[in-house]
Structure formats: structure tokens, C-alpha cells
Enzyme design. Structure first.
Site, short mmCIF file in Angstrom:
data_model
loop_
_atom_site.label_atom_id
_atom_site.label_comp_id
_atom_site.label_asym_id
_atom_site.label_seq_id
_atom_site.Cartn_x
_atom_site.Cartn_y
_atom_site.Cartn_z
N THR A 60 -5.87 -16.45 -7.73
CA THR A 60 -6.66 -16.22 -8.94
C THR A 60 -7.44 -17.45 -9.39
O THR A 60 -8.55 -17.33 -9.91
CB THR A 60 -5.74 -15.73 -10.07
OG1 THR A 60 -5.12 -14.51 -9.66
CG2 THR A 60 -6.51 -15.48 -11.35
N CYS A 113 0.83 -1.21 0.00
CA CYS A 113 0.00 0.00 0.00
C CYS A 113 0.87 1.26 0.00
O CYS A 113 1.98 1.27 0.53
CB CYS A 113 -0.90 0.01 1.22
SG CYS A 113 -2.04 -1.37 1.26
#
Length: 303
Positions: A265, A129
Site C-alpha cells: 500500500t 480466491c
């Protein structure tokens, strides 16, 4: 009997398969498709101190061997997670890993403090982040940055602390060593690789945020290499992820040195992905006569 259990610095998983953060929601989204008791652990959707709506769409773009995402950490906030999601997850024997993200070190420390008093098993530190106090450079891109945030959060964290590394660095080994030296109980990697896709007809990026994180089979060789390098560098357990879509893929990471793996994923393609990977690891061990997953962890022989 085959023993699939692993101990990640105090977190005892029934098997080494963990659903990766950001790909499995809070578990309840998959409960009708997969037996949550079959999964070693769930790293929940990335949490922020306050609720977030995430980035504007489009924020997902398919690639030939994976996806680009710039979801932007859409989540209900840490308080809602504590109130609504922990009681649900505790109905199952899967371990609960809270993934936390923030724009300031103070955000991370506050969440670690709040979650340390709750019924969870570990905290995963998302250091990809942007640090708004340092010009929005990601916390985890330098040894100095990851050292500062890990040391700070460790003071407030009473649960095992897993530091999740970004691959968007010059030397992953230096960053991993800095995390370990600063108090990380385990290292997880890799987070997504920064990528971009362009609509050639509109002559504009497909993602509204212009760039996003690449995940899926395309990143697996990079991830395996980085997991191997980090496992050779640190003494704390390593959790590997990046393009895992079968038991064979998981074993590859474990041979490279991962004590556990995360499936990401592939959950979007196959809701039973985690369960299938568990069974795939077990089948591999049966084939070669291994009794414990520790018989394969870090056992790759270089040419």
C-alpha cells in the site's frame, strides 16, 4: 561492505525488498519514479487465465490507517503478460514473480504450466480466491483446501512456488504447515484482512462489492505476529508483508523471521517506497554493524 542479497529457495534476490502484487502494476507504471534495478523483485499484478475487468466501482475506500480494496483482479490475462510485460521487465535486473489467481484448480494449474516455460523467476499462488466448485469458499482458508491446490499446482509448476496466505483463518500455523507439506518452496503473508466501511449518510457500504481487503499500517502488528508464528512453524523461507512503510518496518518483519519482505500500500503514497525501504534496511545494518541480512533474520529475542 554490506550484503543485502537473499536466496528464497533458488530465487537469488540482490536485496530482500519486493514490490507486492496488486500495488505496483507490472513495473512499467513506476519506471519514471523509481529505479527498478534497485528493487529486489516485483510480484506483478494478479493474473487470471482470461482478461478481467474487475469489480464495479467504487472499489477503493480510504481508512484512517490504510485502504479497503475490492478491485477484483482487473488484469489483461496471462497471455498478454507473457507477450507484453515479461520483455519489458527483463530490461531490468529485478526478479519477476508472477502472481496467479483463479476460481478453479484447473485455472491455477494451466497458468502455472504456461508460465513455467517463460523467463520469470518464480510463481506466487494467490489462494484468497473463491473456489467456485466448493461453494466459493476461498482455497486458502483451511489446511485441506490449501493442501489440495498446492499439491495440484506443484505438479505443473517448474519454477519456485510461493504460496501467499490469507490471514482470514483460524490458525495461520496449520495452514502454513499444510502448504509446506504439499510442496510450497516459500510462504508469503499476509494478504489483506476482510473489512467493511459504511457511508452513514447513504446508509450503504462505500464499496460496491460491500466488503474488501484491508491493507496498510493498520494491519502491521497482526502481520508481524503471523509472520513470527509461521517462521517458527515451517522450514521454507517466509516473505513478510502488511503495512511496511519504512526500512525500520521491514527490519521488524525480518527480526520476526521473514527472509524477504514485500511493500504494498505504501507504493500508492510514495512511488519510491521500495527504494527507500532498501536504503532504510541498509542504514539500520550500518548503524548496528551487521554485514549480512542473515544477521538479523529471525533474531528477535522474546521476553
Amino acid at each position: 561492505m554490506i550484503d543485502l542479497s537473499v536466496d528464497i529457495n533458488g530465487i537469488k534476490f540482490d536485496n530482500p525488498v519486493i514490490a507486492a502484487s496488486g500495488t505496483f502494476g507490472f513495473g512499467r507504471e513506476f519506471k519514471d519514479y523509481v529505479d527498478l534495478n534497485m528493487i529486489g523483485g516485483i510480484a506483478v499484478k494478479g493474473l487470471t487465465l482470461e482478461p478481467r475487468q474487475g469489480n464495479r466501482p467504487p472499489r477503493i475506500a480510504e481508512t484512517p490507517a490504510g485502504i479497503l480494496n475490492s478491485v477484483g483482479l482487473q488484469n489483461p490475462g496471462v497471455e498478454a503478460f507473457i507477450r507484453d510485460e515479461i520483455p519489458f521487465l527483463r530490461k531490468y535486473k529485478t526478479k519477476i514473480i508472477a502472481n496467479i489467481a483463479g476460481n478453479t484448480i484447473e485455472d491455477y494449474c494451466k497458468m502455472a504450466e504456461m508460465l513455467s516455460g517463460e523467463d520469470i523467476d518464480g510463481i506466487e499462488l494467490n489462494v484468497s480466491c473463491p473456489n467456485v466448485k466448493r461453494g466459493c469458499v476461498a482455497f486458502g482458508t483451511t489446511p485441506e483446501g490449501i493442501s489440495e491446490i498446492t499439491k495440484s499446482v506443484k505438479k505443473y509448476c517448474k519454477k519456485p512456488l510461493i504460496v501467499k496466505l490469507t490471514p482470514n483463518v483460524t490458525d495461520i500455523k496449520e495452514v502454513a504447515k499444510a502448504a509446506e507439506d504439499s510442496g510450497a518452496d516459500a510462504i508469503s503473508l499476509i494478504n489483506t484482512i476482510l473489512g467493511m466501511a459504511i457511508d452513514i449518510h447513504k446508509k450503504r457500504p462505500i464499496l460496491a462489492n460491500n466488503m474488501g481487503g484491508l491493507s496498510g499500517p493498520a494491519v502491521k502488528p497482526i502481520a508481524v505476529r503471523m509472520v513470527y508464528e509461521v517462521a517458527q512453524t515451517v522450514n521454507v523461507p517466509v516473505i513478510g508483508m502488511g503495512g511496511i512503510s519504512s526500512g525500520e518496518d521491514a527490519v521488524e518483519f525480518m527480526l520476526a523471521g521473514a527472509s524477504a519482505i514485500m511493500v504494498g500500500t505504501y507504493n500508492f503514497i510514495n512511488p519510491k517506497a521500495c527504494e527507500d525501504v532498501v536504503n532504510g534496511i541498509k542504514k539500520y545494518m550500518e548503524t548496528y554493524g551487521y554485514k549480512s541480512v542473515y544477521d538479523i533474520i529471525g533474531k528477535v529475542s522474546l521476553n
